[in-house]
Design a protein around this motif. Structure first.
Motif, PDB file in Angstrom:
ATOM      1  N   LYS A  32       0.813  -1.214   0.000  1.00 56.76           N
ATOM      2  CA  LYS A  32       0.000   0.000   0.000  1.00 56.76           C
ATOM      3  C   LYS A  32       0.848   1.266   0.000  1.00 56.76           C
ATOM      4  O   LYS A  32       0.387   2.319   0.399  1.00 56.76           O
ATOM      5  N   HIS A  75      -7.448  -3.682  14.377  1.00 56.12           N
ATOM      6  CA  HIS A  75      -7.654  -4.129  13.003  1.00 56.12           C
ATOM      7  C   HIS A  75      -6.337  -4.566  12.364  1.00 56.12           C
ATOM      8  O   HIS A  75      -5.411  -3.771  12.223  1.00 56.12           O
ATOM      9  N   THR A  77      -4.659  -5.819   9.009  1.00 57.75           N
ATOM     10  CA  THR A  77      -4.821  -5.921   7.565  1.00 57.75           C
ATOM     11  C   THR A  77      -3.864  -6.987   7.025  1.00 57.75           C
ATOM     12  O   THR A  77      -3.028  -7.531   7.760  1.00 57.75           O
ATOM     13  N   ASP A  79      -1.382  -6.471   5.022  1.00 59.39           N
ATOM     14  CA  ASP A  79      -0.040  -5.913   5.149  1.00 59.39           C
ATOM     15  C   ASP A  79       0.486  -6.035   6.570  1.00 59.39           C
ATOM     16  O   ASP A  79       1.656  -6.369   6.793  1.00 59.39           O
ATOM     17  N   GLU A  81      -0.493  -8.226   8.781  1.00 55.66           N
ATOM     18  CA  GLU A  81      -0.258  -9.650   9.084  1.00 55.66           C
ATOM     19  C   GLU A  81       1.142 -10.047   8.642  1.00 55.66           C
ATOM     20  O   GLU A  81       1.861 -10.761   9.358  1.00 55.66           O
ATOM     21  N   TYR A 138      -6.604 -12.921  13.903  1.00 60.12           N
ATOM     22  CA  TYR A 138      -6.687 -12.603  12.478  1.00 60.12           C
ATOM     23  C   TYR A 138      -6.953 -13.874  11.668  1.00 60.12           C
ATOM     24  O   TYR A 138      -7.827 -13.903  10.791  1.00 60.12           O
TER      25      TYR A 138
END
Length: 214
Positions: A32, A75, A77, A79, A81, A138
């Protein structure tokens, strides 16, 4: 949370500058970077070590937030992880868990009735105490039950009294059985597979119930 004295615009600029530093140093985030308007300066990246990993972890997952809220609100994401897995690789072997993996498996297999926790000095590194739980949650959310079970078991070695990890492990093991049955896998070892994983699930739920009662 970490820049309370700045207004929103200044905070966003500061966060982007820090992320630019991390991108140049460690190549994170890899997927990202353009979306976050990070620049590729062609710099040589450095190997991620324990000190750098700790700073990365606390930037994306402030320990005050992780400790005071449910893990579902942290949270993770795709990326992040990837980043968490990289951080796991920096955890030194000198970090002493409260429970060995062998002792945990002995309990889950039903060979012993009590957890053989270590006495004396064990790891108090806040990153080590939280990272496996974040990854496990996750993976469970994404129905990757094999990885979820592995991470919950890693977390329980450092946090053997964590209720959420016992329930998460039980759900992950039950999920593995469900996946196996849905795949119509009728090989000869299926009964043994179901017996072992259902046993793990029941023992994990049993420990969660005991902890809830305490």
């Amino acid at each position: 949370a970490f820049l309370p004295a700045l207004n929103q615009t200044a905070t966003e600029d500061c966060v982007r500058d820090v992320e630019q530093c991390f991108y140049c140093l460690y190549g994170h985030p890899s997927k990202k970077a353009k979306a976050k308007k990070l620049q590729d300066h062609g710099s040589s990246q450095v190997e991620l070590n324990g000190r750098g990993a700790s700073k990365l972890f606390q930037f994306y997952f402030p320990l005050s937030v992780v400790a005071s809220t449910s893990v579902e609100k942290c949270h993770v994401t795709v990326d992040l992880e990837t980043l968490l897995r990289r951080i796991c690789e920096t955890i030194p072997e000198l970090e002493v868990p409260k429970l060995t993996m062998e002792a945990l498996e002995e309990y889950l297999d039903g060979n012993v009735n009590d957890l053989a926790e270590k006495r004396g000095e064990c790891s108090e590194d806040p990153v080590v105490l939280e990272i496996y739980h974040l990854l496990a949650s996750y993976y469970l959310k994404n129905r990757d039950y094999i990885k979820a079970a592995k991470m919950y078991m890693n977390d329980l070695c450092y946090n053997p009294r964590r209720f959420d990890s016992w329930t998460g492990l039980a759900l992950a093991k039950a999920g593995r059985i469900e996946d196996k049955l849905n795949a119509l896998d009728v090989r000869t070892e299926l009964p043994k597979f179901i017996e072992r994983h259902s046993g793990y699930s029941l023992r994990a739920f049993e420990m969660a119930r005991k902890l809830k009662g305490d």
